[in-house]
Design a protein around this motif. Sequence first.
Motif, PDB file in Angstrom:
ATOM      1  N   GLY A 112       3.577  61.014  48.924  1.00 26.44           N
ATOM      2  CA  GLY A 112       2.565  61.054  49.970  1.00 26.44           C
ATOM      3  C   GLY A 112       1.956  62.417  50.228  1.00 26.44           C
ATOM      4  O   GLY A 112       1.016  62.526  51.019  1.00 26.44           O
ATOM      5  N   ARG A 113       2.471  63.447  49.585  1.00 30.03           N
ATOM      6  CA  ARG A 113       1.950  64.802  49.799  1.00 30.03           C
ATOM      7  C   ARG A 113       1.104  65.218  48.601  1.00 30.03           C
ATOM      8  O   ARG A 113       1.438  64.923  47.455  1.00 30.03           O
ATOM      9  N   HIS A 143     -10.608  51.862  47.339  1.00 28.32           N
ATOM     10  CA  HIS A 143      -9.949  52.470  48.493  1.00 28.32           C
ATOM     11  C   HIS A 143     -11.037  52.954  49.451  1.00 28.32           C
ATOM     12  O   HIS A 143     -12.126  53.348  49.014  1.00 28.32           O
ATOM     13  N   VAL A 169      -7.595  61.732  50.963  1.00 32.65           N
ATOM     14  CA  VAL A 169      -6.648  60.722  51.451  1.00 32.65           C
ATOM     15  C   VAL A 169      -5.494  61.398  52.187  1.00 32.65           C
ATOM     16  O   VAL A 169      -5.103  60.990  53.286  1.00 32.65           O
ATOM     17  N   ALA A 170      -4.943  62.433  51.577  1.00 31.25           N
ATOM     18  CA  ALA A 170      -3.833  63.149  52.205  1.00 31.25           C
ATOM     19  C   ALA A 170      -4.270  63.856  53.478  1.00 31.25           C
ATOM     20  O   ALA A 170      -3.541  63.884  54.470  1.00 31.25           O
ATOM     21  N   ARG A 173      -4.316  61.399  56.285  1.00 31.63           N
ATOM     22  CA  ARG A 173      -2.950  61.027  56.652  1.00 31.63           C
ATOM     23  C   ARG A 173      -2.253  62.132  57.433  1.00 31.63           C
ATOM     24  O   ARG A 173      -1.450  61.872  58.326  1.00 31.63           O
ATOM     25  N   GLU A 174      -2.568  63.357  57.096  1.00 33.95           N
ATOM     26  CA  GLU A 174      -1.948  64.499  57.767  1.00 33.95           C
ATOM     27  C   GLU A 174      -2.526  64.744  59.157  1.00 33.95           C
ATOM     28  O   GLU A 174      -1.996  65.539  59.928  1.00 33.95           O
ATOM     29  N   SER A 211      -9.504  55.347  60.717  1.00 33.67           N
ATOM     30  CA  SER A 211      -8.053  55.193  60.580  1.00 33.67           C
ATOM     31  C   SER A 211      -7.337  55.321  61.928  1.00 33.67           C
ATOM     32  O   SER A 211      -7.913  55.742  62.909  1.00 33.67           O
TER      33      SER A 211
END
Length: 211
Positions: A112-113, A143, A169-170, A173-174, A211
């Motif tokens: 995930g990173r 996506h 994407v990351a 999420r971060e 998101s």
Amino acid sequence: MSQEPSADSAATTPGAAPTDGSRRSFMKQAGGILGLALAPPLIGQAERFTAFSKTVEGVTEMTLKVNGTARALRAEPRVTLLDALRENLDLTGTKKGCDHGQCGACTVLVDGRRVNSCLTLAVMNQGKEITTIEGLAKGEELHPMQAAFVKHDGFQCGYCTPGQIMSGVACVREGHATTDDQTREWMSGNLCRCGAYPNIVAAVREVAGKS
């Protein structure tokens, strides 16, 4: 009659200029002392030469879990994750740009990173979840980050795009895409020669907003 002083006596007479021979001897002695002062311990020097003499040879069996599938391959321990993906597993969506971790074109997700795959060894990533650009879409369904890049025209030549998308994407999420400035800061490791940065930021920000 007074006799002229010899070269040896001139060299030892206080205040007299040294002859060529004595000057040469002095420089040799001074150089030797300086060399001894700067030389590392003999053991450290030997260890250093031993380390340099070691070579990595042969291939090893390894298994990488890429895009949810365990993939077995044979490669040398020194092979980077980038080269393993491209050359061994035929996942060429991950691009080789600078090969020095400076452009971000090779960005993939590891557990995930985001990671510059050119700076990590494949063998070190066994047992980890690796996601490449090929693993983002679900069949024909893009996506959300891929769709946003298409919508906002976040690419021109497209070479940096896989790395940009994976980093985007990351970044979302971060929680590092709440403002334009923050997005630019946290996406700054991915370079775009075409200068499509405003469109890239717009795409990332749109996904972050949903998101």
